[in-house]
Write an enzyme that holds these catalytic residues in place. Sequence first.
Site, PDB file in Angstrom:
ATOM      1  CB  CYS A  83      -0.984  -0.039   1.160  1.00  0.00           C
ATOM      2  SG  CYS A  83      -2.314   1.147   0.992  1.00  0.00           S
ATOM      3  CG  HIS A 186      -3.958  -3.404   2.699  1.00  0.00           C
ATOM      4  ND1 HIS A 186      -2.992  -2.941   3.546  1.00  0.00           N
ATOM      5  CD2 HIS A 186      -4.565  -2.307   2.206  1.00  0.00           C
ATOM      6  CE1 HIS A 186      -3.018  -1.635   3.588  1.00  0.00           C
ATOM      7  NE2 HIS A 186      -3.968  -1.214   2.783  1.00  0.00           N
ATOM      8  CD  GLU A 188      -1.834  -6.093   5.146  1.00  0.00           C
ATOM      9  OE1 GLU A 188      -1.493  -6.451   4.006  1.00  0.00           O
ATOM     10  OE2 GLU A 188      -1.980  -4.904   5.467  1.00  0.00           O
TER      11      GLU A 188
END
Lengths: 211, 291
Positions: A83, A186, A188
């Site tokens: 990001c 993202h 994650e």
Amino acid sequence: MKPTIAIVDYGMGNLASVASAFAALDVPTVITQDREALAGADGILLPGVGAFGQAMSNLRTLDLVGPLTELMMDRQRPFLGICLGMQLIAERSVELGEHQGLDWISGTVEAIPASDGHPVPHVGWSEVRFDPADPLFARIDDDACFYFDHSYVLRTDPSNVSASADYGRSLTAVVRSGNLVATQFHPEKSQRAGLKLLRNFSNSIADRMEG
Amino acid sequence: MATKRRIVAALLVRDGILVQSIGFRRYLPVGKAEIAARFLDDWGVDEIVLLDISASRQGRLIPIDLVERVARVCRVPLTVGGGIGSVEDVRTMIQAGADKVSINAALFADPDLLGTAASQFGVQCIVAAMDVLRAEDGTTRVFAECGMHDTGRNPADLARTYAEAGAGEILLNAIHADGQREGYDCALVEKVASAIAAPLIALGGAGRPDHIRELFESTRASAAAVGNMLHYCEHSVAVLKSSLQREGLDLRLDSQADYRHMTVLPEGRLDRRPEHELEAEIFQHIPREVI
């Protein structure tokens, strides 16, 4: 041998979620702002949520710009930016004023123009068109979705772009240049597809260590 | 290949317990927020919003350990709200594991908070929430203090002000629809969504898959927040998404189970399957995917 990944702690964003995603994969991470710890890690991860100017100012205050640049450019350490961590590697950004970036990759960070049906920020799950030869996308389905949350986007030479997302226009989703790879989305926070991508990153470091 | 519309799980916590809220007046206990979060995440929800609805009223912040416990199991974006009143609070929440924060009550006293928080953390991290009540005469106004105090503000105007001040998303909660299981107030949602360029998350009223389809077909809401209806059946998110996908909605599926061969009843539950089909599948083993 398992690689150790250092997550750069520079006061920007949710580091715990990145660490917890790697913990789910049983890959050791260390959250640090210590130059020696960063130099000792097998891979560097630069996460980041927030404003570009603030992030660069934090990196400068911690005196990390020089040491990180040396690790990337001279020592070719594997790097994953996420990001804001992807945007920071550009030459400059126009987010809330003009800011110099880390300048590891050519390109600038620009605002996403709002258009009908495409509100800004671009928030949500989008499919990405990726280069199937990129090992970062190994075992990932063509129609996999990743979570995006951004108002600015990196514009760079097409030869650096390994994935893009459609949002009225084409948005750079993943860049790759040598040892540097970075995602606008993202991983994650992208459930299974994201975990696979992080696994692929950690595998690529392990392969490099063995090779 | 547009951005998928999102199914967001709204987890409302009151005095430390996950609750089901009915009209901002009655609350039924559900259990622990982190357990619900773990299941909803596993079942493929697109995002989780965790709100401490008693925090502002008691003049405190949502407990940090609660946020940490939920964040630890959350593999999707987590938005956290409840008593957030300063840039420092925003930082605390992000450090505890929140990806975004939802600010509501503090904005009435300090409208500049959105701008200052956005300049530090980026607009994509800041969600402005508002509670709206539709009065008997059909007019809609924004309410403060858990729906007790009429601010007289027009929801669309206030949303526009918030979005221009730095809110990356608007969370619109309809008090009159809350817990009624009669569907979203689509007229209200469309009025607010069309007034802003930022994405809108609609909350309040979902009781059946049909309500979400109606919301997505008749408004430009980016996300449907669902509270109560996800808590009561196994694999609820995957079943819900699969039934909506069959109706032609473009959603993200994260589960290997797509329930293609099964009937989903209007209330969102899977229909009972005939004995002979179950018998035939007795030896079918589907291993968990190794990542």
